[in-house]
Design an enzyme around this catalytic site. Sequence first.
Site, PDB file in Angstrom:
ATOM      1  N   ASN A  65      -4.286   3.475  -9.915  1.00 62.99           N
ATOM      2  CA  ASN A  65      -3.658   2.482  -9.041  1.00 62.99           C
ATOM      3  C   ASN A  65      -4.477   1.013  -8.567  1.00 62.99           C
ATOM      4  OD1 ASN A  65      -1.106   4.062  -8.660  1.00 62.99           O
ATOM      5  ND2 ASN A  65      -1.996   4.865  -6.581  1.00 62.99           N
ATOM      6  N   HIS A 106      -5.287   1.302   1.896  1.00 61.28           N
ATOM      7  CA  HIS A 106      -4.431   1.716   0.993  1.00 61.28           C
ATOM      8  C   HIS A 106      -3.788   2.965   0.854  1.00 61.28           C
ATOM      9  CE1 HIS A 106      -3.161   2.598  -3.178  1.00 61.28           C
ATOM     10  NE2 HIS A 106      -2.963   1.221  -3.502  1.00 61.28           N
ATOM     11  N   GLY A 107      -4.514   3.933   0.994  1.00 58.91           N
ATOM     12  CA  GLY A 107      -4.160   5.486   1.290  1.00 58.91           C
ATOM     13  C   GLY A 107      -3.977   6.347  -0.052  1.00 58.91           C
ATOM     14  N   ASP A 108      -3.804   5.543  -1.275  1.00 57.58           N
ATOM     15  CA  ASP A 108      -3.977   6.406  -2.242  1.00 57.58           C
ATOM     16  C   ASP A 108      -4.682   5.640  -3.521  1.00 57.58           C
ATOM     17  OD1 ASP A 108      -3.153   8.688  -4.010  1.00 57.58           O
ATOM     18  OD2 ASP A 108      -1.493   7.423  -4.885  1.00 57.58           O
ATOM     19  N   LEU A 109      -5.695   5.304  -3.173  1.00 55.50           N
ATOM     20  CA  LEU A 109      -6.515   4.358  -3.972  1.00 55.50           C
ATOM     21  C   LEU A 109      -7.453   5.093  -4.896  1.00 55.50           C
ATOM     22  CD1 LEU A 109      -7.089   1.244  -4.404  1.00 55.50           C
ATOM     23  CD2 LEU A 109      -8.963   1.369  -3.214  1.00 55.50           C
TER      24      LEU A 109
END
Length: 304
Positions: free
Chosen positions: A203, A196-199
Amino acid sequence: MIVPPPVLVRNALGAWGADGRRWLDDLPRTAAAVARDWDLRVGEPFALSYHWVAEATTSDGTSAVLKLGPTQPGHLAHEAAALGIFGGRGAVRLLAHDAERGALLLERATPGTLARDLVPHRDEEATAAVVEVIRRLHQKPPADCALPDLAETEGASFAGHLDRFPGDDPLPRRLVERAAGLLAELSADGEQVVLHGDLHHDNVLRAEREPWLAIDPHGYVGDPGYDTGALLYNPEPGDRGEEKLTLLPARIEQLADGLGMPRERVEAWGFVVSVLSEVWTTEDGGAPDGGPLAVASHLLPRLT
C-alpha cells in the site's frame, strides 16, 4: 461492459452478502453514471479484490484512479475521510467523493511501483520508505473527525472472536486474549493520531509528487504504533517457515529507530496486529493464513 472477475464476486458476496450482490449487479450502471457525471475516460481495471478500481483520465488530461464499492457505511467512507485529513501529505489525494454511489476519484501515483518490489533484497530501503510515509501521515485528529476509534473497533473484533470460538480452534485462545489485552493497554497510554490502518509494502507506491505515497487507508484514530504492525508480516519474503522470520529483527529495529519508538512497543503492536489479521480471516469464514500467526508466535516470548 464491466464483467466482475470471480475473485471480486467471491469477496463481495463473502463480505457484504445481499448488499454485495446488489452492488455487483449495479456496477456497470454505476460506473457509467459516475464516468459521465465526472467527465472521465475510464481505462482498464487494476488487479481487483474487494472493490472495482480502474485507470481514469479527467477532462483536462489528469491521470487518476476510479474506485467503486458498496455504499453502506464503512470502508470507503472511512478511506475518503482519512484521505481528506491527510490532504495529500504522504498519501494520494482525494479528488472527488460520491458517498451515495460509493465512488472515489483518486490521484494516481506514477510510476506506481510498490515498496514490495524492493523486498527482500532491498528490505532496508523498503522499510525506510514506509517509515517516511508514516511520519508524514500521522497527525492529530481534527475536532470534527468522524473516523472510528481503533481500540473500540478492533477491541470488538477480538471480543467477537472470543465469544464465537470458546476453545483453541481456529486460533489459540491465549494468543487472542493476550492480543486483546495488549490492544487496550497500548491504546490507553499512547497519543492519538489519524492512522492509515493498513500500512504495508503493498500500500506504498513510488510517486513523483512525493517519493512514496500511501493508498487504501482503512482510517482510524489511535496509537501511532498500530501502523507499524502490518509491516512485520507483509509482504511474505519467502515461505511460511523460518525464512519468513529472518527479516523481522532488522525491520523492528529500523521502525523503532526511524519513528523514535521503543523496540518493545513495536514488537507488542506487531503481535497485536498479527493476531488481529488472523481474527479478520476467521471472521470471513476462512482458515487462519498461518503467516501472521507465525509472526505472532515468534514475538510472543519477547512481550513483557
